[in-house]
Each structure stands twice: as structure tokens, then as C-alpha cells.
Enzyme design. Sequence first.
Site, mmCIF file in Angstrom:
data_model
loop_
_atom_site.group_PDB
_atom_site.id
_atom_site.type_symbol
_atom_site.label_atom_id
_atom_site.label_comp_id
_atom_site.label_asym_id
_atom_site.label_seq_id
_atom_site.Cartn_x
_atom_site.Cartn_y
_atom_site.Cartn_z
ATOM 1 C CG ASP A 160 3.104 84.026 106.553
ATOM 2 O OD1 ASP A 160 1.936 84.352 106.835
ATOM 3 O OD2 ASP A 160 3.802 84.675 105.760
ATOM 4 C CG ASP A 164 1.687 82.243 100.953
ATOM 5 O OD1 ASP A 164 0.625 81.646 101.249
ATOM 6 O OD2 ASP A 164 2.239 83.059 101.711
ATOM 7 N NE ARG A 216 -3.952 85.390 103.920
ATOM 8 C CZ ARG A 216 -2.766 85.862 104.272
ATOM 9 N NH1 ARG A 216 -1.690 85.126 104.100
ATOM 10 N NH2 ARG A 216 -2.659 87.073 104.797
#
Length: 329
Positions: A160, A164, A216
Site C-alpha cells: 500500500d 502514511d 503522494r
Amino acid sequence: MSPINRRRLLAGAALTAFATAPRAAWADPAADAVADGFAGVTALGQNGTTGGAGGQAVTVTTAAALRDYVGRKEPYVISVSGRIEVGDMLTVVANKTIFGIGSTAEITGGGLQLGSTTRPGNNVIIRNLRFTGASDDSVSVTNSAHHVWIDHCDLSRGFDGLLDVKRQSDYVTVSWNHFHGHSKAALLGHSDTYTADRGKLRVTYHHNFFDRTDQRHPRVRFGEPVHVYNNYYRGNSLYGVASTEDAGVLVEANYFENVAHPVLSGYDKSGPGRVMERGNVYVGSGTPQTLGTVVEPRTYYAYSLDNAADVPALVTAGAGVGRVQRRTS
């Protein structure tokens, strides 16, 4: 002192020299420096980010030992030796330093999650580690974790996200890391509907190498201010930085090379965020989008900038594992 050494010093951790067990003594090569950016701010009852300083020092070589020590309630300085295959996410609780020895320390097959809903992951330092092949995220800062420093790591080939920060986490610095071999690099903010992140997610990203990752870098929801400075962006196919859902992001003195969309306000189904840019270099790249105003990071901490034109050389020489240096003057 050279610019590279000066910046590496700012990226060092406040760790004590420690003895390994069962091996001979091994000293952290950056024991005399401290966290900078948001991780260095005194807030929420924490005087900067010190990790496991003052706690017992141990060396781990197996997944079982790593899982044990990162989950203990006491402070620990944990040095990782060699390659450890973990297979899932290990929960790291408060007051831990996890430091890779040399240039070969690696966590593969899984990752590190800072905190759970019942056990906070505050005051954690992760440095000089390679993360590969994670079954979920490589590193997840979540569940209101605050004062976290992730520095001089190499992150690639996860399932993923590589790194994060979400779910009301706060006061985080991400510095001198090499992101590569993956699409989703650094998410900031859980989702468009998770409005509890408002007033949180204060994160500094500096001197990172976003090396042909797609997106991102970071993608931000709600957080303000988010400070993105002196990073090197190379060949990012979707975009560089995206500010969404009324986030406030300052993009400053970075170097964008062959990035069609270096800075966006809004992305996909997410509404626009506020974003300011200044002093960046754009080579073979598109025009940045800007919107509104953003709280100045200097409201929280002092910092100095490297010249954006020097960033590719500085970052490629200094980011990643095996490149932490001790003060020489």
C-alpha cells in the site's frame, strides 16, 4: 563544515551511545544531534522527540525479538542488525528508538505501525532502516501518535503506502529518506470523510528523494501547516505534492525534475486545499497550482533552507541508509 554535513547534523537523533547484546559495543554515529522540524517542537507534554533515550539498549536479529521490544511499555533503544522478515505490521508503542546498524539493516515482508487505539505510539524515532516488500504499509503513523521522527530510511516495493501519517497524528518529521520502486509514497490524512484530522497532521518533509515514485509526495488532507522543503522530485509520473480538503501546505525550495504536475490543489475526488509555493526549481516540469494562504511553519520552529538548485546533489549524496554521520566540528 560542508552543507551536506551541516544538514546531516540537523537530521541526527538525540540518542545515547549504547552497548549491544550479545555483540560488542556499538555507538549511534549521530548521538549528539536532535530532531528538527515539527518533531522538534515542544507540545502536547513532549519536549521534542527523544525516542528511547535513557532506556535500555538492545540489539535484535529476529522478528520475534523485534516484535517483543517495540511492544514493551518501557523506553528502549533498539538497534536492528541484518535483514529481518516480519510478515505483518508490528505495533510500536511510546518511547522507542529503532535504529539500523550500518547499511544492511532491513525490515521486509511487513512494516511498523506506530500505536494502536489503546497503546499510543508517541515519541518514536525510526532511522537508518531499509523497508522492502511490506504486506501493507511500510511505516504507518496512526491513532493519534505524536512526536515521531523518520530519518535516513530507504523505502520501496510495499503493498500500500510507503509512509502514511493519519488518524489525528501530529508533530512528525520525515527527513533524508529515499522513496523508490513504488507508486504511493507518502499519504497524509486518512480520507476525505475523516474530519477529525482537522487541527492535526503538522508534518515536516525535508531532504527526501522521491525517486520515480508516482504520487503522494505527500498527498495531504486537512493538515496545516504541512512544510515541504528541500526535497528532490525526479520523474514522478502522476504528481508531486497535492493539497486537498482545505489542507494548508507550504512547498518551498524543492527541486522538481520531469514532473508534469509538481503541485496540485485538489486531486481525484478530493476538494481543493490551500497551497503556497516559493523558491522551487522546475526543470522539465509543469506549472504549480497555488491557492490561498498557509500558516507559516516559522510560527512553530526555526529553519534554514539550502539553495533549491543544490538540492539534487545534496539529497542524492545524503538521503537513505548508511549515510548518517557524526559531528566532525
